[in-house]
Design a protein around this motif. Structure first.
Motif, PDB file in Angstrom:
ATOM      1  N   TYR A  70       0.823  -1.218   0.000  1.00 28.44           N
ATOM      2  CA  TYR A  70       0.000   0.000   0.000  1.00 28.44           C
ATOM      3  C   TYR A  70       0.851   1.259   0.000  1.00 28.44           C
ATOM      4  N   PRO A 125      -1.408   2.924  -2.911  1.00 27.95           N
ATOM      5  CA  PRO A 125      -2.478   3.055  -1.918  1.00 27.95           C
ATOM      6  C   PRO A 125      -3.834   2.541  -2.398  1.00 27.95           C
ATOM      7  N   TRP A 139      -7.379  -3.587   1.387  1.00 24.86           N
ATOM      8  CA  TRP A 139      -7.068  -2.709   2.525  1.00 24.86           C
ATOM      9  C   TRP A 139      -8.091  -2.954   3.638  1.00 24.86           C
ATOM     10  N   PRO A 185      -5.785   4.575   3.175  1.00 21.95           N
ATOM     11  CA  PRO A 185      -4.348   4.659   3.500  1.00 21.95           C
ATOM     12  C   PRO A 185      -3.872   6.099   3.591  1.00 21.95           C
TER      13      PRO A 185
END
Length: 647
Positions: free
Chosen positions: A575, A579, A584, A590
């Protein structure tokens, strides 16, 4: 029949070019592997039925025999040049236009002079001796005669083709579409010469071998490097680095050249002795806080190579010599919420960073200005600092600033103490007193609140202080904290449905989800993954620094915890590289959290991927994108000290 004559004098191919009457190139050096193909410098044919006829300009050559007054013979001349290799077989090839049930034989020609412009039946050279080769069927297309090793040495050779069959035969001359060929197959049996002067330069526990080039009749293709009877490497370079020869050992190295044919030359040898590691009565290796003598010397020997060349330039650009030391007696660091003062905190960290920067530059360059400035920074701090108080309300960051500064001060002090810097015993004793009475009380008990970057900066600082003080109990305390907090800081799905709770705490699953700010726990997640990338990497960096110090001191935390550490780095750096990557787990998107996230990664990649074989493509991508890494908070100059080449 075809008859070959060999003249008594030897000519090189260049001479053949000057004596060729026709306009076609006399020698074609088409070397394919170990094969060289030659074409005639002259050819002609003579016929009994027209004894004065000249056949040198004809596109075809002819042979015939067995009939009265109709015999025909062909003559070809080849110049065999001096070759670097030994000819093991010769073949004569002709392209047949009109075949025969019994093709001509091939003979050496006698010494009669001949030329394309003047040779006829009456003055032609004759074949001598037995046929070098003969053939029965002579169909249209390429015909090949195996001449063994006839015409295998440099010289000018004439062959006579003489037929026995009455049906005659014709084949292309050198003026035709498919010129006759003499194909030389050669093998190289000559080994390369012995390499020149071989030297061994010992730097830490690395041995750098250098030698001058060997020569070969064809060409040297590489060099084999042996340690004793063990083949260590095959290289085309004139240098080889044997990393990590055992301390206190002597080894004999040999270098020998090889060529494409597999010939191996004689060896040149040299011995190298790596001194035993420096240890104290308590068993510590020095320097031994993150950087060892072997690692420092390894880099010092490669300052003109990348990535260290660029890293050194960045190190020098920090202008550490222009930074004056600070004299704050009391460093007061609030918790970042403006509840208390923030006096001398950044200055303390700055002094620690400058001291470490100077120490590295002193070791790498030998410039005494950096030596003197590093000692000034260390001595000024130990002469003036009296306290770094901690209070959860007023001085909430006191412990963390202590840890960050101690991480850097101990790195710098270890280098200066064990690099012949002339640091006075009285100054060392005062510096030890500062570490033991001011820094150590703030870090030795660790951090129970679970923030990974606090936990591991304190553990790393405690380990470093223990090494510098030669205090086994202090070092072991930090090492125990490092181990005890790992499962509550880096999560693996094999741990169960949730991470372990930090030592000394009891949190429910719901409370852990809240503390980690996550919807779920995924493999490789770090306790501050969801906070931001910078704080997450602060923690991974301190964790890695502690593992590197432990490795120097004989405990391989990297191998012991390889799966967990690799998972953490690969998950989080996925990430940091992208990102928007899928998977996630956090409640918030992020976040980078400033620029601190770009200051660490090189050391972990070298330790886990390069030295211990882990596959870490995400960390590799990140490292290459952010080299050479700089300095901030407790992180400093990783590319310089622990970068690896060839990523």
């Amino acid at each position: 029949m075809l008859v070959l004559t060999r003249t008594t004098h030897i000519r090189l191919a260049v001479l053949a070019l000057t004596t060729c009457i026709c306009s076609t190139l006399a020698f074609i050096g088409t070397a394919s592997a170990a094969t060289t193909t030659l074409t005639p410098t002259a050819d002609t044919f003579a016929q009994q039925a027209a004894p004065s006829a000249i056949g040198g300009a004809s596109n075809t050559l002819h042979t015939d025999g067995g009939d009265t007054n109709v015999d025909q013979t062909s003559i070809l001349r080849f110049v065999v040049p001096a070759l670097a290799t030994t000819v093991t077989n010769v073949k004569l090839r002709v392209y047949v236009r009109s075949g025969s049930v019994d093709g001509p034989g091939v003979y050496f020609a006698d010494a009669t002079p001949w030329s394309e412009a003047s040779t006829n039946w009456d003055n032609r050279p004759r074949g001598v001796g037995s046929a070098l080769a003969d053939t029965m069927a002579f169909p249209v297309g390429w015909a090949s005669y195996d001449l063994g090793t006839a015409a295998s040495t440099p010289g000018t050779y004439s062959f006579v083709l003489k037929g026995d069959a009455t049906d005659g035969a014709a084949f292309d001359s050198r003026e035709g579409a498919n010129r006759p060929q003499l194909v030389l197959t050669s093998s190289d049996t000559t080994p390369p010469t012995t390499p020149g002067t071989l030297t061994a330069n010992v730097s830490g526990d690395d041995v750098t071998l250098n030698w001058s080039a060997a020569t070969d009749n064809v060409g040297v293709t590489g060099y084999q490097v042996l340690e004793g009877a063990t083949l260590r490497a095959t290289t085309t370079a004139l240098t080889y680095i044997r990393a990590n020869q055992a301390p206190g050992s002597t080894a004999t190295y040999a270098v020998r050249a090889i060529d494409a044919a597999g010939n191996v030359g004689a060896t040149r040898t040299v011995t190298a002795t790596v001194p035993a590691a420096t240890t104290t009565p308590t068993g510590f290796t020095h320097p031994g806080v993150v950087t060892s003598r072997a690692q420092l010397d390894f880099v010092k020997a490669r300052l003109t190579l990348e990535p260290w060349k660029s890293a050194l330039a960045r190190l020098k650009s920090a202008n550490s010599l222009g930074q004056a030391p600070h004299t704050d007696a009391n460093v007061l660091c609030d918790n970042g919420s403006d509840n208390g003062p923030y006096i001398g905190c950044e200055e303390l960290q700055a002094d620690a960073t400058v001291a470490y920067t100077d120490a590295l530059l002193w070791y790498y360059t030998g410039d005494v200005r950096y030596r003197d400035h590093a000692l000034l920074m260390l001595n000024t701090r130990s002469s003036n600092l009296r306290s770094i108080p901690f209070d959860p309300i007023k001085y909430g960051n006191g412990l963390l600033v202590t840890a960050w500064s101690a991480e850097l001060f101990t790195k710098a002090a270890e280098i200066m103490r064990y690099s012949n810097s002339g640091w006075k015993a009285t100054d060392i004793a005062r510096f030890e007193g500062m570490l033991r009475t001011i820094f150590l009380p703030n870090v030795i008990n660790g951090w129970k609140a679970g923030a990974v970057n606090w936990v591991y900066s304190m553990a790393d600082a405690t380990m470093g202080i223990g090494v510098f003080l030669n205090d086994r109990a202090v070092y072991d305390n930090g090492l125990a904290d490092w181990r005890a907090n790992l499962r509550s800081s880096l999560y693996l799905t094999s741990d169960g449905s949730r991470p372990a709770t930090p030592p000394g705490t009891t949190f429910s699953a719901t409370e852990l989800l809240s503390r980690w700010s996550t919807r779920s726990f995924v493999n490789g997640q770090e306790g501050e993954t969801c906070r931001d990338a910078s704080h997450m990497n602060f923690g991974l960096a301190a964790l890695t620094y502690g593992a590197e110090t432990a490795s120097i001191q004989g405990t391989d935390l990297f191998t012991e915890n390889k799966v967990r550490m690799v998972a953490a780095y690969e998950f989080n750096f996925t990430y940091m590289n992208n990102p928007a990557a899928a998977g996630w787990p956090c409640i918030a998107a992020p976040k980078l959290g400033g620029t601190g996230y770009v200051l660490s990664g090189d050391m972990a990649y070298t330790a886990l991927a390069v030295q211990r074989g882990a596959s870490m493509p995400q960390l590799r991508k990140f490292v290459l994108a952010h080299r050479p890494m700089g300095t901030g908070v407790h992180m400093a100059w990783e590319t310089m000290t622990h970068g690896s080449a060839g990523l």
